[in-house]
Design a protein around this motif. Sequence first.
Motif, PDB file in Angstrom:
ATOM      1  N   ARG A  69      -7.936   4.523  -3.730  1.00 30.25           N
ATOM      2  CA  ARG A  69      -7.917   4.999  -2.397  1.00 30.25           C
ATOM      3  C   ARG A  69      -9.283   5.779  -2.446  1.00 30.25           C
ATOM      4  O   ARG A  69      -9.887   6.330  -3.392  1.00 30.25           O
ATOM      5  N   TRP A  76       0.885  -1.095  -0.085  1.00 29.65           N
ATOM      6  CA  TRP A  76       0.156  -0.202  -0.025  1.00 29.65           C
ATOM      7  C   TRP A  76       0.878   1.380  -0.012  1.00 29.65           C
ATOM      8  O   TRP A  76       0.315   2.186  -0.386  1.00 29.65           O
ATOM      9  N   PHE A 133      -7.697   2.331   1.407  1.00 27.49           N
ATOM     10  CA  PHE A 133      -8.468   1.874   0.549  1.00 27.49           C
ATOM     11  C   PHE A 133      -9.903   2.235   0.361  1.00 27.49           C
ATOM     12  O   PHE A 133     -10.493   2.549   1.436  1.00 27.49           O
ATOM     13  N   GLY A 159     -11.149  -0.606  -3.585  1.00 25.85           N
ATOM     14  CA  GLY A 159      -9.631  -0.799  -3.263  1.00 25.85           C
ATOM     15  C   GLY A 159      -9.565  -2.004  -2.653  1.00 25.85           C
ATOM     16  O   GLY A 159      -8.668  -2.807  -2.835  1.00 25.85           O
ATOM     17  N   HIS A 160     -10.476  -2.062  -1.554  1.00 23.14           N
ATOM     18  CA  HIS A 160     -10.618  -3.419  -0.818  1.00 23.14           C
ATOM     19  C   HIS A 160     -10.983  -4.578  -1.506  1.00 23.14           C
ATOM     20  O   HIS A 160     -10.407  -5.672  -1.335  1.00 23.14           O
ATOM     21  N   TYR A 195      -4.287   0.254  -6.092  1.00 23.01           N
ATOM     22  CA  TYR A 195      -5.640  -0.223  -5.457  1.00 23.01           C
ATOM     23  C   TYR A 195      -6.221   1.302  -4.967  1.00 23.01           C
ATOM     24  O   TYR A 195      -5.529   2.086  -4.513  1.00 23.01           O
TER      25      TYR A 195
END
Length: 218
Positions: free
Chosen positions: A178, A169, A190, A194-195, A176
Motif C-alpha cells: 500500500r 484488497w 495500492f 502493489g499495482h 499487496y
Amino acid sequence: MKKIFFFGDSFTYGEGCREGFEYYDTIDYDDKRIWTTIVSDTLNLEEINYGKRGSASPQILSSLLKHSSEFEKGDCVIFSDSLPNRIVSANQKTRQIDAVIADNFEEFYGLDNFFEDLKSKQVLLDYLYHHVLPFPDAYSYFYNRQFEQMQKLLLKTGVKSFFWSHTMWAQNIKKYQRISNHTNIKDGHFSWHGHKEFSEMILHSIKNEKHFIHKNLI
C-alpha cells in the motif's frame, strides 16, 4: 486491436497513483503504471478503465450494463464488487443517485455532502446501522449472484470476463503493498509496487482462465 474493459471502485480507478494525488506528484518511481495499464500492455489490448472512486456494487453493476453494448466478441472485461456496506441513495444536494460510503463518513465521500439537514442524515445512519452494517455476508451474496449472472452472459457472447472480489484488497492487507507502506502518506490504496503485484495475480488468473477470483479461493 481488441479492447479490455475495467469496472470497479477506487482500486480499479488507481486512487493515489494518478496525476494530482500527493503520492504520484511527490514520489519518484521507475514505473508509474496502475495494474489495469500493466495488464492491458502485457496483453496488447486497448485499455478502457471505467473504475470510479467510491463506487458501490450497484453502481458498478449499473456501469457494466450501461457500457455492455461496447463489448465485442474477443474483448476482455474485468470487474469487481465493492464493500458490502456501501449503498446507493438520492443525494439531496445534487439530486442524483450516489454511493453512501459507510466505511468512512468523514472523508471525501462524507455524508455532509449528501444531506440538506441533520434529520435526514440521522435517518440514513439509523438505516445503515440496523439494516446494512450487521449483514455484510447477505449483501455480498446478493450482489455476487448478480455479478455471476453478468459474467455468464458475457462468456456466452464470446467476451472474456473475469470477476475479482473486493476481499482481495479489503482482507489481504499485507499481500499487496500500500502507499502507506511505501511512504509516510496515509493512503491504504495500492502503491506502484502493489499495482505490479496485483497485475501479476490478475494476469495469472487470465492465463489459467480462472474467471472468479476471491481471497478464499487463491
